[in-house]
Design a protein around this motif. Structure first.
Motif: not given
Length: 295
Positions: A128, A100, A97, A130
């Motif tokens: 993401l 963005v 992850t 977050r």
């Protein structure tokens, strides 16, 4: 007594048929070999070899033990070879992850080159804006920007990112360039809720201070905020990599650079509670090298 070395010595003694030859093969002394064999037999409570001045011969217990010792050593050798092969050519799937835009600009290209180098690997890239919990969300590696407060992860620093205030050239011509951050209190500002609220933090002479800002637009994603900023709707504050393409295209200009806060760290993170598989280690080392050269 080192049990593994004792097993290796016992098997080699039998295969060579001589304590002397086994000692030479292991770069050891004859007396050390005799002590190792004696210590193994004492620990087992049985005689493994009948020894005469002319020859060595296995006892019945020795024959049974030899078969099991060979099996153990072969299994260890297979394990070593398997891990070595996996290290040289990692395989399997990793879930990764990243934020963005940072993921689009920096992580995705590095992931692509990694997959080209290691065709047996697969990566699920999740972008993401977050903070994610790697363990709870089943992720193997994360790229984190900003201070780390999660003590359950290990972090490898790969660089630092500035936090910059930008505005369009048209807005600066219309309203003028602010000389001090406090000037922003009377100017239109766009609030990027992912990193800032209604108070922007700055630094002057080693001390931090805040400025209250207001404006017509607040958003949790950087792309629409950058578009609005470039359209002249107000001043915006972004991470430097987010604004970099717009600055390079001269659609935005950085202002108040002398008052920027300390840059935020960029880190590769992974769960500290796990023993990392070889594929994860190889990927982390790859990404550290890639990101350090690009951030």
């Amino acid at each position: 007594m080192d049990k593994l070395k004792a097993l290796q010595a016992f098997v080699l003694i039998v295969e060579r048929g001589s304590l002397t030859e086994a000692a030479e093969a292991l770069d050891s002394s004859l007396s050390a070999m005799v002590r190792t064999l004696g210590a193994l037999e004492s620990q087992l409570g049985v005689r493994l070899l009948n020894r005469t001045t002319r020859r060595l011969s296995l006892t019945e217990d020795g024959r049974q033990y030899l078969e099991r010792a060979r099996h153990i050593l072969a299994a260890l050798d297979d394990a070593d070879r398997s891990l070595g092969a996996q290290q040289a050519e990692p395989s399997g799937t990793l879930s990764v992850t990243a934020p963005v835009l940072f993921g689009q600009y920096h992580v995705a290209p590095s992931v692509t080159s990694f997959l080209q180098r290691y065709p047996r690997m697969r990566i699920n890239l999740v972008l993401l804006d977050r903070v994610v919990n790697l363990v709870e969300e089943g992720l193997d590696v994360g790229v984190r920007i900003g201070p780390l407060e999660d003590s359950t992860v290990v972090a490898r620093g790969v660089g630092r990112i500035r936090r910059v205030v930008v505005a369009s050239p048209a807005l600066l011509r219309r309203l003028g360039t602010p000389k001090h951050p406090r000037d922003l209190a009377k100017l239109p500002c766009l609030r990027f809720s992912a990193t800032d609220g209604v108070h922007w933090v700055f630094r002057e002479a080693g001390h931090a201070f805040t400025v209250g800002v207001q404006g017509q637009l607040e958003c949790n994603l950087s792309a629409p905020m950058l578009e609005a900023c470039a359209a002249g709707l107000g001043f915006g504050r972004f991470l430097s990599y987010q604004a970099a393409p717009w600055v390079a295209a001269k659609r935005l200009r950085i202002v108040l650079g002398d008052y920027e806060v300390e840059p935020w760290p960029v880190s590769l993170t992974y769960p500290s509670a796990r023993l990392l598989p070889s594929r994860t280690k190889v990927f982390i080392e790859w990404m550290v090298g890639e990101l350090k050269s690009s951030v």
